[in-house]
Design a protein around this motif. Structure first.
Motif, PDB file in Angstrom:
ATOM      1  N   MET A 156       0.833  -1.210   0.000  1.00  0.00           N
ATOM      2  CA  MET A 156       0.000   0.000   0.000  1.00  0.00           C
ATOM      3  C   MET A 156       0.862   1.252   0.000  1.00  0.00           C
ATOM      4  O   MET A 156       0.555   2.225  -0.701  1.00  0.00           O
ATOM      5  CB  MET A 156      -0.932   0.027   1.221  1.00  0.00           C
ATOM      6  CG  MET A 156      -2.148  -0.857   1.100  1.00  0.00           C
ATOM      7  SD  MET A 156      -3.240  -0.438  -0.283  1.00  0.00           S
ATOM      8  CE  MET A 156      -3.846   1.178   0.199  1.00  0.00           C
ATOM      9  N   LEU A 157       1.934   1.231   0.770  1.00  0.00           N
ATOM     10  CA  LEU A 157       2.841   2.385   0.782  1.00  0.00           C
ATOM     11  C   LEU A 157       3.450   2.614  -0.601  1.00  0.00           C
ATOM     12  O   LEU A 157       3.549   3.755  -1.070  1.00  0.00           O
ATOM     13  CB  LEU A 157       3.942   2.180   1.822  1.00  0.00           C
ATOM     14  CG  LEU A 157       3.490   2.228   3.274  1.00  0.00           C
ATOM     15  CD1 LEU A 157       4.585   1.707   4.181  1.00  0.00           C
ATOM     16  CD2 LEU A 157       3.084   3.642   3.647  1.00  0.00           C
ATOM     17  N   LEU A 158       3.837   1.543  -1.255  1.00  0.00           N
ATOM     18  CA  LEU A 158       4.410   1.660  -2.605  1.00  0.00           C
ATOM     19  C   LEU A 158       3.369   2.151  -3.610  1.00  0.00           C
ATOM     20  O   LEU A 158       3.661   3.014  -4.452  1.00  0.00           O
ATOM     21  CB  LEU A 158       4.986   0.318  -3.056  1.00  0.00           C
ATOM     22  CG  LEU A 158       6.237  -0.138  -2.323  1.00  0.00           C
ATOM     23  CD1 LEU A 158       6.572  -1.579  -2.666  1.00  0.00           C
ATOM     24  CD2 LEU A 158       7.410   0.790  -2.650  1.00  0.00           C
ATOM     25  N   ILE A 159       2.158   1.631  -3.521  1.00  0.00           N
ATOM     26  CA  ILE A 159       1.091   2.036  -4.448  1.00  0.00           C
ATOM     27  C   ILE A 159       0.753   3.511  -4.255  1.00  0.00           C
ATOM     28  O   ILE A 159       0.698   4.277  -5.222  1.00  0.00           O
ATOM     29  CB  ILE A 159      -0.159   1.156  -4.232  1.00  0.00           C
ATOM     30  CG1 ILE A 159       0.105  -0.267  -4.694  1.00  0.00           C
ATOM     31  CG2 ILE A 159      -1.374   1.742  -4.947  1.00  0.00           C
ATOM     32  CD1 ILE A 159      -0.932  -1.283  -4.202  1.00  0.00           C
ATOM     33  N   GLU A 160       0.513   3.903  -3.019  1.00  0.00           N
ATOM     34  CA  GLU A 160       0.148   5.297  -2.741  1.00  0.00           C
ATOM     35  C   GLU A 160       1.280   6.256  -3.120  1.00  0.00           C
ATOM     36  O   GLU A 160       1.045   7.309  -3.710  1.00  0.00           O
ATOM     37  CB  GLU A 160      -0.230   5.484  -1.274  1.00  0.00           C
ATOM     38  CG  GLU A 160      -1.546   4.872  -0.902  1.00  0.00           C
ATOM     39  CD  GLU A 160      -2.731   5.497  -1.613  1.00  0.00           C
ATOM     40  OE1 GLU A 160      -2.833   6.738  -1.693  1.00  0.00           O
ATOM     41  OE2 GLU A 160      -3.568   4.729  -2.106  1.00  0.00           O
ATOM     42  N   GLY A 161       2.497   5.876  -2.778  1.00  0.00           N
ATOM     43  CA  GLY A 161       3.639   6.719  -3.139  1.00  0.00           C
ATOM     44  C   GLY A 161       3.794   6.841  -4.643  1.00  0.00           C
ATOM     45  O   GLY A 161       4.044   7.928  -5.165  1.00  0.00           O
ATOM     46  N   ALA A 162       3.627   5.733  -5.350  1.00  0.00           N
ATOM     47  CA  ALA A 162       3.761   5.758  -6.812  1.00  0.00           C
ATOM     48  C   ALA A 162       2.698   6.647  -7.436  1.00  0.00           C
ATOM     49  O   ALA A 162       2.999   7.469  -8.316  1.00  0.00           O
ATOM     50  CB  ALA A 162       3.665   4.343  -7.371  1.00  0.00           C
ATOM     51  N   MET A 163       1.443   6.509  -6.971  1.00  0.00           N
ATOM     52  CA  MET A 163       0.369   7.333  -7.546  1.00  0.00           C
ATOM     53  C   MET A 163       0.593   8.808  -7.242  1.00  0.00           C
ATOM     54  O   MET A 163       0.422   9.657  -8.116  1.00  0.00           O
ATOM     55  CB  MET A 163      -0.993   6.886  -7.017  1.00  0.00           C
ATOM     56  CG  MET A 163      -1.473   5.586  -7.594  1.00  0.00           C
ATOM     57  SD  MET A 163      -3.195   5.205  -7.188  1.00  0.00           S
ATOM     58  CE  MET A 163      -3.163   5.174  -5.398  1.00  0.00           C
ATOM     59  N   THR A 164       0.972   9.099  -6.016  1.00  0.00           N
ATOM     60  CA  THR A 164       1.171  10.499  -5.632  1.00  0.00           C
ATOM     61  C   THR A 164       2.304  11.131  -6.424  1.00  0.00           C
ATOM     62  O   THR A 164       2.155  12.235  -6.978  1.00  0.00           O
ATOM     63  CB  THR A 164       1.447  10.592  -4.115  1.00  0.00           C
ATOM     64  OG1 THR A 164       0.321  10.046  -3.414  1.00  0.00           O
ATOM     65  CG2 THR A 164       1.688  12.021  -3.686  1.00  0.00           C
ATOM     66  N   LEU A 165       3.433  10.448  -6.511  1.00  0.00           N
ATOM     67  CA  LEU A 165       4.572  11.017  -7.235  1.00  0.00           C
ATOM     68  C   LEU A 165       4.336  11.050  -8.745  1.00  0.00           C
ATOM     69  O   LEU A 165       4.774  11.988  -9.421  1.00  0.00           O
ATOM     70  CB  LEU A 165       5.854  10.275  -6.882  1.00  0.00           C
ATOM     71  CG  LEU A 165       6.309  10.511  -5.437  1.00  0.00           C
ATOM     72  CD1 LEU A 165       7.426   9.564  -5.065  1.00  0.00           C
ATOM     73  CD2 LEU A 165       6.709  11.962  -5.219  1.00  0.00           C
ATOM     74  N   ALA A 166       3.627  10.064  -9.272  1.00  0.00           N
ATOM     75  CA  ALA A 166       3.277  10.094 -10.702  1.00  0.00           C
ATOM     76  C   ALA A 166       2.412  11.310 -10.997  1.00  0.00           C
ATOM     77  O   ALA A 166       2.575  11.967 -12.031  1.00  0.00           O
ATOM     78  CB  ALA A 166       2.563   8.808 -11.111  1.00  0.00           C
ATOM     79  N   LEU A 167       1.507  11.637 -10.090  1.00  0.00           N
ATOM     80  CA  LEU A 167       0.659  12.820 -10.265  1.00  0.00           C
ATOM     81  C   LEU A 167       1.462  14.111 -10.109  1.00  0.00           C
ATOM     82  O   LEU A 167       1.380  15.004 -10.961  1.00  0.00           O
ATOM     83  CB  LEU A 167      -0.492  12.788  -9.253  1.00  0.00           C
ATOM     84  CG  LEU A 167      -1.456  13.968  -9.302  1.00  0.00           C
ATOM     85  CD1 LEU A 167      -2.212  13.999 -10.630  1.00  0.00           C
ATOM     86  CD2 LEU A 167      -2.436  13.896  -8.134  1.00  0.00           C
ATOM     87  N   ILE A 168       2.246  14.197  -9.064  1.00  0.00           N
ATOM     88  CA  ILE A 168       3.017  15.419  -8.800  1.00  0.00           C
ATOM     89  C   ILE A 168       3.975  15.733  -9.947  1.00  0.00           C
ATOM     90  O   ILE A 168       4.073  16.866 -10.399  1.00  0.00           O
ATOM     91  CB  ILE A 168       3.787  15.299  -7.466  1.00  0.00           C
ATOM     92  CG1 ILE A 168       2.804  15.348  -6.297  1.00  0.00           C
ATOM     93  CG2 ILE A 168       4.849  16.386  -7.334  1.00  0.00           C
ATOM     94  CD1 ILE A 168       3.417  14.993  -4.949  1.00  0.00           C
ATOM     95  N   HIS A 169       4.671  14.711 -10.416  1.00  0.00           N
ATOM     96  CA  HIS A 169       5.689  14.925 -11.448  1.00  0.00           C
ATOM     97  C   HIS A 169       5.188  14.682 -12.867  1.00  0.00           C
ATOM     98  O   HIS A 169       5.960  14.821 -13.815  1.00  0.00           O
ATOM     99  CB  HIS A 169       6.901  14.021 -11.181  1.00  0.00           C
ATOM    100  CG  HIS A 169       7.610  14.342  -9.909  1.00  0.00           C
ATOM    101  ND1 HIS A 169       8.338  15.497  -9.724  1.00  0.00           N
ATOM    102  CD2 HIS A 169       7.674  13.661  -8.728  1.00  0.00           C
ATOM    103  CE1 HIS A 169       8.838  15.513  -8.498  1.00  0.00           C
ATOM    104  NE2 HIS A 169       8.448  14.418  -7.875  1.00  0.00           N
ATOM    105  N   ALA A 170       3.919  14.296 -13.000  1.00  0.00           N
ATOM    106  CA  ALA A 170       3.354  13.925 -14.310  1.00  0.00           C
ATOM    107  C   ALA A 170       4.272  12.910 -14.993  1.00  0.00           C
ATOM    108  O   ALA A 170       4.601  13.019 -16.169  1.00  0.00           O
ATOM    109  CB  ALA A 170       3.135  15.159 -15.184  1.00  0.00           C
ATOM    110  N   ASP A 171       4.670  11.912 -14.211  1.00  0.00           N
ATOM    111  CA  ASP A 171       5.618  10.911 -14.696  1.00  0.00           C
ATOM    112  C   ASP A 171       5.197   9.526 -14.227  1.00  0.00           C
ATOM    113  O   ASP A 171       5.432   9.150 -13.072  1.00  0.00           O
ATOM    114  CB  ASP A 171       7.015  11.248 -14.181  1.00  0.00           C
ATOM    115  CG  ASP A 171       8.082  10.314 -14.710  1.00  0.00           C
ATOM    116  OD1 ASP A 171       7.762   9.360 -15.459  1.00  0.00           O
ATOM    117  OD2 ASP A 171       9.260  10.527 -14.360  1.00  0.00           O
TER     118      ASP A 171
END
Length: 191
Positions: A156-171
């Motif tokens: 869950m930590l990996l999923i949430e972190g990945a989604m958040t950073l993908a959104l923040i960095h548009a990456d």
């Protein structure tokens, strides 16, 4: 008459989610939601007594749709925890790469109402994220993973972190990085 009311309610729920996802759960006005659904504000209030009750219903519907999607990604027929987790992150990557993706609606709703811990959107987000974690633990456990609950929390930590950073960095590459870490995680012996 009952069918028409049911169809109108569904149009309201669909329009509300589209409006909230586009402009934010807190910023979406009842007027904008009604317009998106093609109804009057009065009709909206005949189906929902407040914007908060509408948001609660919208998130309950999205919860059911998202859990079904995640459980599809978690195909236990994958044969091993590593293969199952790989499928999960492949599905997550496809979702993140979709045009117009703006992150997890549940995470966004929880953040928008961060100062209101009892708000229906916060409760819905907590229920949803808990259910996702439980689905991960169940799927891992069904494949004999010895530390299913602990690993589910780490995923869950990996999923949430990945989604958040993908959104923040548009990456969307953050999902791939999280997938690599998840693969190592499920391949390790529990401590």
């Amino acid at each position: 008459m009952r069918r028409q009311a049911s169809e109108t309610r569904q149009r309201i729920l669909d329009g509300a989610y589209q409006q909230c996802y586009a402009s934010g759960f807190a910023r979406a006005s009842v007027d904008a939601i009604a317009a998106r659904a093609g109804i009057t504000k009065r009709t909206l209030y005949q189906h929902f007594d407040s914007k908060d009750s509408l948001l609660d219903a919208v998130l309950a519907q999205q919860h059911a749709l998202m859990i079904a999607r995640i459980e599809h990604w978690l195909d236990p027929a994958a044969g091993s925890p590593a293969a199952m987790v790989e499928g999960l992150f492949v599905g997550l990557a496809r979702w993140v790469e979709r045009a117009g993706w703006r992150g997890s609606g549940f995470s966004r709703a929880a953040l928008e109402f961060a100062d209101l811990p009892g708000h229906p959107a916060r409760r819905a987000a907590r229920r949803h994220k808990g259910a996702v974690e439980a689905s991960l633990a169940t799927a891992l456990g069904s494949l004999g993973h010895p530390a299913a609950e602990t690993t589910a929390r780490q995923l869950m930590l990996l999923i949430e972190g990945a989604m958040t950073l993908a959104l923040i960095h548009a990456d969307p590459a953050y999902v791939g990085a999280a997938a690599e870490a998840a693969g190592r995680l499920v391949g390790q012996s529990p401590a």
